[in-house]
Scaffold this active site. Sequence first.
Site, short mmCIF file in Angstrom:
data_model
loop_
_atom_site.label_atom_id
_atom_site.label_comp_id
_atom_site.label_asym_id
_atom_site.label_seq_id
_atom_site.Cartn_x
_atom_site.Cartn_y
_atom_site.Cartn_z
N TYR A 118 -3.85 3.56 7.76
CA TYR A 118 -5.13 2.87 7.86
C TYR A 118 -5.97 3.51 8.98
CZ TYR A 118 -2.48 -0.56 5.12
OH TYR A 118 -1.71 -1.17 4.17
N SER A 121 0.79 -1.23 0.00
CA SER A 121 0.00 0.00 0.00
C SER A 121 0.82 1.29 0.00
CB SER A 121 -0.96 0.01 1.19
OG SER A 121 -2.03 -0.88 0.98
N TYR A 160 -3.39 -2.94 -10.27
CA TYR A 160 -3.32 -2.75 -8.82
C TYR A 160 -2.51 -3.86 -8.16
CZ TYR A 160 -4.82 -2.20 -3.98
OH TYR A 160 -4.83 -2.04 -2.62
N VAL A 203 1.25 -3.76 3.96
CA VAL A 203 1.23 -5.03 4.68
C VAL A 203 2.44 -5.90 4.37
CG1 VAL A 203 -1.27 -5.07 4.99
CG2 VAL A 203 -0.27 -6.14 2.96
#
Length: 305
Positions: free
Chosen positions: A241, A61, A189, A259
């Site tokens: 997050y 991310s 992605y 992650v």
Amino acid sequence: MKRILENIIENNRKWTKEGELASYIPELTRADKDALGICVTTLDGDEFYAGDYKTKFTIQSVSKVITLMLAILDNGKDYVFSKVGMEPTESAFNSIINLETNTLRKPLNPMINAGAITIVSLLSGENSDDKFNRILKFTRKITGNDSLNINEQVYSSEKATGNRNRALAHFMKSLDIIEGDVEEILDVYFKQCSIEVTCTDIARIGAMLANDGVLPWNNERVISREATRLVKTIMVTCGMYDASGKFAVHIGIPAKSGVGGGIMAAVPRRMGIGVVGPALDEKGNSIGGIKVLEELSRELDLSIF
């Protein structure tokens, strides 16, 4: 600086025992749970390292910051934020609830999965390969590392198990939030999340952001000052997050986690920081990495608040 970093890494190694690897992407369970490393890149281009800083990991991310910058370059900020919001969320990064219940009728921000998938749909390119090659080329540029590429095993693992992301994408397609072929958008992605990096690579991205969009090693501007300010603000409010508020209070610097165990941070007008620690807390952030950044922020008075 080197001695400070070495001491901080050793002080916080114990925390890696408290975290867990990201098992929902099976290939990520092959990472070294005990690894913990850091790189600091100053705005003069000096670099300092400690711990397991050579450990390779997939960017995951953290790549959302890169694609957000590219989308702004391609479309301008006004159009980008007509498609995604700027609001933090208390829900998990892969939550579908916000899409159905928020009044914006669009993803709350670019740092959650739904928002990042929408951002990919906005990128210029003739096809999915073209889009991803632009992402990879831009990532190589802002890291100064022309050898970056995807980890094929992680990419295959993400694609095989990415059903939650497929659900998010198809739901957004049904609401006309995203345009184009869903599987092609998702393929880009999954690939962007699978780019393999080290602490040094993401520290250099952080240094570019800290330097208002200018690469410290050659003084080339890659994105406007206004865009970097916007990106850093989104990182503060949404980058960690649903632990972003706590991170802002205790550490106080723009940061984005992944992650894969990476955290990229940008201390305005001072430095970029890259941390790796694959053992994650319950929010999906590097448990040792957060502790390292907390001690470093306190030691060097890095908080922007």
